[in-house]
Write an enzyme that holds these catalytic residues in place. Structure first.
Site, short mmCIF file in Angstrom:
data_model
loop_
_atom_site.label_atom_id
_atom_site.label_comp_id
_atom_site.label_asym_id
_atom_site.label_seq_id
_atom_site.Cartn_x
_atom_site.Cartn_y
_atom_site.Cartn_z
N HIS A 16 4.51 56.89 67.46
CA HIS A 16 4.58 57.73 68.66
C HIS A 16 4.68 59.21 68.26
CE1 HIS A 16 5.45 53.95 70.65
NE2 HIS A 16 5.51 54.53 71.84
N GLN A 28 15.45 33.36 118.90
CA GLN A 28 15.06 33.31 117.49
C GLN A 28 15.42 31.98 116.84
OE1 GLN A 28 13.19 35.84 115.91
NE2 GLN A 28 13.02 36.28 118.09
N ASP A 54 8.40 41.01 117.14
CA ASP A 54 7.65 39.87 116.63
C ASP A 54 6.21 39.86 117.13
OD1 ASP A 54 9.64 38.73 115.13
OD2 ASP A 54 10.20 37.21 116.61
N HIS A 70 12.84 29.10 116.21
CA HIS A 70 11.90 29.06 115.09
C HIS A 70 12.02 27.75 114.32
CE1 HIS A 70 9.55 32.74 114.57
NE2 HIS A 70 10.54 33.37 115.18
N ASN A 104 7.03 28.35 106.31
CA ASN A 104 8.22 27.49 106.23
C ASN A 104 8.83 27.56 104.83
OD1 ASN A 104 6.65 25.86 104.55
ND2 ASN A 104 6.20 24.37 106.16
N GLU A 119 14.33 58.20 68.13
CA GLU A 119 14.19 56.77 68.39
C GLU A 119 13.63 56.01 67.19
OE1 GLU A 119 13.38 56.98 73.21
OE2 GLU A 119 11.68 56.74 71.85
N GLU A 179 17.67 39.59 108.67
CA GLU A 179 16.27 39.96 108.88
C GLU A 179 16.12 40.81 110.16
OE1 GLU A 179 11.98 37.70 109.58
OE2 GLU A 179 13.85 36.60 109.85
N HIS A 180 16.61 40.30 111.27
CA HIS A 180 16.56 41.01 112.54
C HIS A 180 17.98 41.36 112.97
CE1 HIS A 180 13.17 38.00 112.78
NE2 HIS A 180 12.50 39.14 112.94
N GLN A 234 -0.69 24.05 99.83
CA GLN A 234 -2.07 24.02 99.38
C GLN A 234 -2.81 25.32 99.73
OE1 GLN A 234 -0.63 21.87 101.49
NE2 GLN A 234 -1.95 21.34 103.22
#
Length: 443
Positions: A413, A251, A353, A254, A205, A408, A319-320, A182
């Site tokens: 053009h 980690q 972090d 999480h 998440n 072309e 990621e890390h 939301q």
């Protein structure tokens, strides 16, 4: 050949979980678009048990949150934000507007233009992750974005004081006590009371990440994000089992879907680390989350040498990536796919972090193959412009353009070029390959 002492969940299991999330998010975003504030309120009540007349925090509410923190808390937040701001300012200074005369009479350039608005999501349903406010709001403000709004879910039935304080101190223009799909949907699509933004940034998440993915195109996003990932690259010289296990579980806490991987050339270190993981899981306060992540997504890989570790690490594209080996710079020099590197035992992912100054919003799910993490450049459009200063330059460029357009088959053009050759070069150029000009130059 690398040996896997422990493997994580299969690709099929991950795909099945993703499909369920995708369907829920699609229906929820459609509801927000159709019903606006009413849908946002219903969802906030359903998922967070949170209802109020307006979800934007008042000046008094923001001050009340600041007043609940100790002087030391505020100093610590200020220190972390100073580090983030300093590095973001260095990055911004590296982005220069350019203007150059590439040919006589032909000027090309670009301007770095900040976006007009940004929406920053700050996770906080499980932990009050105030660091995400630093990383998103400060970075956007340093980039020059004039309107930066934030959304963070309520924590234990009310706005989290530390998150609100971090948002205020970072310079957020509007602060909303909203979480989940939301929040992301309202910022991107707009409602009767929330004006839409140009870009969505910030971790979240699986539902938040999927909402951003589905909204991409209608708004910009920082990157496609999934659960936190960590890869520890170690050998017996740069690391020991306790250190490796601590950094893996640090980690993994999480959430239950956070991959934590040990990649090493030492079987003895691998086995010691697995024993240490089990020991630490008996005393770690967040062991419920960390254990599920380790059991389901944890991996331990023993490679033959550093070169094979580089190959495997680039395939994982984590990621890390924490490197604790005899020569961490070898990996800095040779690795190409990672969100952020943490080199040597003296640093760790938690520093990145929370406080050291680099941005912690980083690519996951192998996105490090094609993008880096959040930085000031994500809030800036680099837009080009052209200027032709002389009649001679316009006619010269026009002749090349005319012939290329004819190759072309683009007659319109081509005539854009031809008319300028006639006007500024005084040459009678046929229209679109015809024997005679179709348009006569002005007298």
């Amino acid at each position: 050949m690398a040996e896997y002492l422990k493997r994580g969940a299969t690709a099929q299991a991950k795909a099945d979980a993703d499909r369920k999330v995708r369907d829920i998010v699609e229906a929820t975003l459609a509801d927000i678009e159709a019903r606006g504030d009413a849908a946002v309120r219903d969802l906030s009540i359903k998922f967070d048990g949170w209802d109020r007349e307006s979800y934007v925090l008042t000046a008094q509410e923001k001050q009340d949150c600041l007043d609940q923190l100790s002087g030391q808390d505020l100093k610590d937040i200020e220190f972390a934000q100073t580090q983030v701001r300093n590095f973001a300012q260095i990055q911004r200074a590296s982005m220069q507007d350019v203007e150059v005369e590439t040919l006589p009479g032909v000027v090309l350039g670009h301007r770095n233009i900040p976006l007009n608005s940004a929406g920053c999501y700050v996770p906080g349903g499980k932990y009050p992750l105030l660091a995400s406010a630093h990383m998103s709001v400060i970075t956007a403000k340093v980039a020059g974005v004039p309107r930066v709004i934030t959304c963070a879910p309520p924590f234990q039935g009310k706005p989290a004081p530390a998150i609100v304080a971090a948002q205020v101190m970072a310079g957020a223009d509007e602060i909303y006590a909203l979480g989940g799909i939301q929040a992301v949907g309202a910022m991107a699509l707009g409602t009767e009371t929330i004006s839409p933004v140009d870009i969505l940034v910030g971790p979240g998440n699986a539902f938040v990440a999927e909402a951003k993915r589905q909204l991409y195109g209608r708004v910009g996003i920082d990157l496609f994000a999934g659960p936190t990932e960590t890869l520890v690259i170690a050998d017996e010289i740069g690391c020991d089992g306790e250190l490796a296990a601590t950094d893996l579980l640090g980690q993994a806490e999480h959430g239950p879907d956070s991959p934590a991987v040990l990649l090493t050339t030492s079987r003895a270190l691998a086995e010691e680390t697995m024993r240490e993981v089990e020991r630490l899981l008996t005393i770690l306060p967040t062991a419920d989350y960390a254990r599920k992540a380790w059991e389901t997504y944890g991996e331990v890989i023993v490679a033959e040498d550093d070169a094979e570790m580089v190959r495997i690490a680039d395939e994982i594209a984590s990621e890390h990536v924490q490197v604790m080996t005899r020569d961490p710079d070898y990996f800095l020099k040779h690795m190409t796919n990672y969100g952020a590197l943490f080199l040597g035992a003296r640093t760790n992912v938690s520093y990145g972090d929370k406080v050291i100054g680099t941005n912690h919003t980083l690519p996951t799910k192998k996105a490090a193959r094609y993008t880096g993490g959040l930085w000031v450049g994500k809030f800036i459009k680099t837009c080009t412009y052209q200027r032709v200063l002389t009649d001679e330059a316009s006619a010269m460029i026009g002749e090349y353009c005319s012939r290329l357009c004819a190759l072309e088959g683009f007659a319109g053009h081509g005539e854009q070029a031809n008319i300028r050759v006639r006007r500024y070069g005084g040459r009678d150029v046929p229209y679109a390959g015809r024997a005679e000009p179709l348009i006569v130059a002005a007298e």
